[in-house]
Design a protein around this motif. Structure first.
Motif, PDB file in Angstrom:
ATOM      1  N   UNK A   1      -9.593  38.479 -29.406  1.00 42.26           N
ATOM      2  CA  UNK A   1     -10.885  38.461 -28.729  1.00 42.26           C
ATOM      3  C   UNK A   1     -11.001  37.316 -27.734  1.00 42.26           C
ATOM      4  N   UNK A   2      -9.932  36.538 -27.599  1.00 45.30           N
ATOM      5  CA  UNK A   2      -9.960  35.419 -26.660  1.00 45.30           C
ATOM      6  C   UNK A   2     -10.587  34.161 -27.218  1.00 45.30           C
ATOM      7  N   UNK A   3     -10.922  34.166 -28.498  1.00 49.26           N
ATOM      8  CA  UNK A   3     -11.596  33.014 -29.104  1.00 49.26           C
ATOM      9  C   UNK A   3     -10.691  31.788 -29.107  1.00 49.26           C
ATOM     10  N   UNK A   4      -9.441  31.963 -29.505  1.00 53.85           N
ATOM     11  CA  UNK A   4      -8.506  30.839 -29.565  1.00 53.85           C
ATOM     12  C   UNK A   4      -8.312  30.224 -28.186  1.00 53.85           C
ATOM     13  N   UNK A   5      -8.193  31.070 -27.177  1.00 58.87           N
ATOM     14  CA  UNK A   5      -8.030  30.575 -25.807  1.00 58.87           C
ATOM     15  C   UNK A   5      -9.253  29.786 -25.354  1.00 58.87           C
ATOM     16  N   UNK A   6     -10.431  30.260 -25.709  1.00 57.91           N
ATOM     17  CA  UNK A   6     -11.652  29.565 -25.338  1.00 57.91           C
ATOM     18  C   UNK A   6     -11.773  28.220 -26.046  1.00 57.91           C
ATOM     19  N   UNK A   7     -11.392  28.195 -27.312  1.00 58.75           N
ATOM     20  CA  UNK A   7     -11.413  26.936 -28.063  1.00 58.75           C
ATOM     21  C   UNK A   7     -10.487  25.926 -27.398  1.00 58.75           C
ATOM     22  N   UNK A   8      -9.308  26.402 -26.996  1.00 65.44           N
ATOM     23  CA  UNK A   8      -8.333  25.527 -26.346  1.00 65.44           C
ATOM     24  C   UNK A   8      -8.851  24.999 -25.012  1.00 65.44           C
ATOM     25  N   UNK A   9      -9.416  25.891 -24.192  1.00 67.35           N
ATOM     26  CA  UNK A   9      -9.924  25.483 -22.877  1.00 67.35           C
ATOM     27  C   UNK A   9     -11.048  24.466 -22.993  1.00 67.35           C
ATOM     28  N   UNK A  10     -12.050  24.811 -23.791  1.00 61.71           N
ATOM     29  CA  UNK A  10     -13.225  23.950 -23.908  1.00 61.71           C
ATOM     30  C   UNK A  10     -12.894  22.650 -24.638  1.00 61.71           C
ATOM     31  N   UNK A  11     -12.050  22.744 -25.657  1.00 64.93           N
ATOM     32  CA  UNK A  11     -11.665  21.550 -26.395  1.00 64.93           C
ATOM     33  C   UNK A  11     -10.870  20.585 -25.541  1.00 64.93           C
ATOM     34  N   UNK A  12      -9.963  21.117 -24.734  1.00 66.70           N
ATOM     35  CA  UNK A  12      -9.154  20.279 -23.848  1.00 66.70           C
ATOM     36  C   UNK A  12     -10.044  19.595 -22.816  1.00 66.70           C
ATOM     37  N   UNK A  13     -10.980  20.338 -22.243  1.00 64.01           N
ATOM     38  CA  UNK A  13     -11.895  19.782 -21.247  1.00 64.01           C
ATOM     39  C   UNK A  13     -12.748  18.687 -21.866  1.00 64.01           C
ATOM     40  N   UNK A  14     -13.240  18.912 -23.048  1.00 63.72           N
ATOM     41  CA  UNK A  14     -14.114  17.965 -23.732  1.00 63.72           C
ATOM     42  C   UNK A  14     -13.391  16.678 -24.105  1.00 63.72           C
ATOM     43  N   UNK A  15     -12.163  16.803 -24.588  1.00 60.50           N
ATOM     44  CA  UNK A  15     -11.443  15.632 -25.087  1.00 60.50           C
ATOM     45  C   UNK A  15     -10.643  14.879 -24.027  1.00 60.50           C
ATOM     46  N   UNK A  16     -10.272  15.567 -22.947  1.00 62.61           N
ATOM     47  CA  UNK A  16      -9.430  14.903 -21.943  1.00 62.61           C
ATOM     48  C   UNK A  16      -9.957  15.006 -20.517  1.00 62.61           C
ATOM     49  N   UNK A  17     -10.869  15.940 -20.273  1.00 61.78           N
ATOM     50  CA  UNK A  17     -11.350  16.153 -18.921  1.00 61.78           C
ATOM     51  C   UNK A  17     -10.466  17.103 -18.128  1.00 61.78           C
ATOM     52  N   UNK A  18      -9.361  17.563 -18.723  1.00 65.04           N
ATOM     53  CA  UNK A  18      -8.431  18.457 -18.051  1.00 65.04           C
ATOM     54  C   UNK A  18      -8.903  19.901 -18.147  1.00 65.04           C
ATOM     55  N   UNK A  19      -8.871  20.608 -17.011  1.00 65.78           N
ATOM     56  CA  UNK A  19      -9.259  22.012 -16.985  1.00 65.78           C
ATOM     57  C   UNK A  19      -8.048  22.897 -16.730  1.00 65.78           C
ATOM     58  N   UNK A  20      -7.751  23.783 -17.669  1.00 62.90           N
ATOM     59  CA  UNK A  20      -6.637  24.716 -17.532  1.00 62.90           C
ATOM     60  C   UNK A  20      -7.112  26.112 -17.935  1.00 62.90           C
ATOM     61  N   UNK A  21      -6.667  27.113 -17.172  1.00 63.64           N
ATOM     62  CA  UNK A  21      -6.989  28.485 -17.520  1.00 63.64           C
ATOM     63  C   UNK A  21      -6.072  29.010 -18.618  1.00 63.64           C
TER      64      UNK A  21
END
Length: 218
Positions: free
Chosen positions: A122-142
């Protein structure tokens, strides 16, 4: 110039073509494959393609631990690549990742997959990875979980040993962010196997999500 590390688990239908595809890339000088305790003929199929290094685990240890067994074969290669064993002929697309790193445009290139490609879950894992990475490091990756990567030897050295289990990619992302490396996502036509929308598939993605969260909170 490029050493490619290929982890494979139950990929008898793809591993041979994956290796052959990698061999077609002129910059690739060494291909190291580890069969992570497969229950099928992955090892035999890989052997038929004659990689430079081929080893196996007696039992499945997980992606990170499997890759760590290949570290000693990297030596002083200028660039190091990761390529999953299920890419098949599309492994040739790794060339697109080598170009920007080789030219100095970035320190790590990550493969993005076609927008219309079939996906599992359902894309949940990918969303967790994207948002978590942005929150913890400021890095944005698709595609923060893409396992197809090319990096400089410096990035490789700072990122090894690899994180255990499914945390390999997220740990690489965090190392890049911490050291302010330039990371580029490169559009490719790579294809690989997605886990199915069944109990086994959801269990796999659940474990993957737990590994990702562990890396994010470290």
């Amino acid at each position: 110039m490029v050493t490619v590390l290929v982890p494979a688990y139950n990929e008898q239908n793809n591993i041979k073509q994956t290796i052959i595809g990698l061999k077609s890339i002129s910059e690739v000088k060494k291909i190291c494959v580890i069969d992570d305790g497969s229950k099928d003929s992955t090892y035999d199929q890989a052997k038929m393609a004659s990689p430079d290094v081929l080893i196996s685990n007696s039992k499945n240890l997980g992606k990170g631990s499997a890759l760590n067994r290949l570290i000693k074969y990297v030596s002083e290669s200028e660039l190091v690549a990761l390529a999953d064993g299920d890419l098949g002929n599309s492994s040739r697309e790794l060339k697109k990742l080598i170009v920007p790193v080789k030219s100095g445009k970035c320190e790590m290139a990550i493969a993005s997959f076609p927008s219309g490609a079939k996906k599992g879950g359902l894309g949940i894992t990918q969303q967790v990875a994207r948002k978590g990475l942005k929150l913890t490091t400021g890095m944005s990756l698709l595609f923060p979980l893409s396992g197809q990567r090319v990096m400089t030897h410096n990035v490789f050295s700072l990122s090894t040993p690899f994180a255990k289990g499914f945390g390999v990619e997220m740990a690489l992302n965090k190392t890049a962010a911490k050291n302010e490396f330039i990371v580029l996502e490169v559009e490719t036509n790579m294809t690989h196997n997605y886990t199915k929308n069944d109990f086994k598939g959801y269990l796999h993605r659940g474990r993957q999500c737990c590994s990702i969260i562990r890396q994010l909170v470290r």
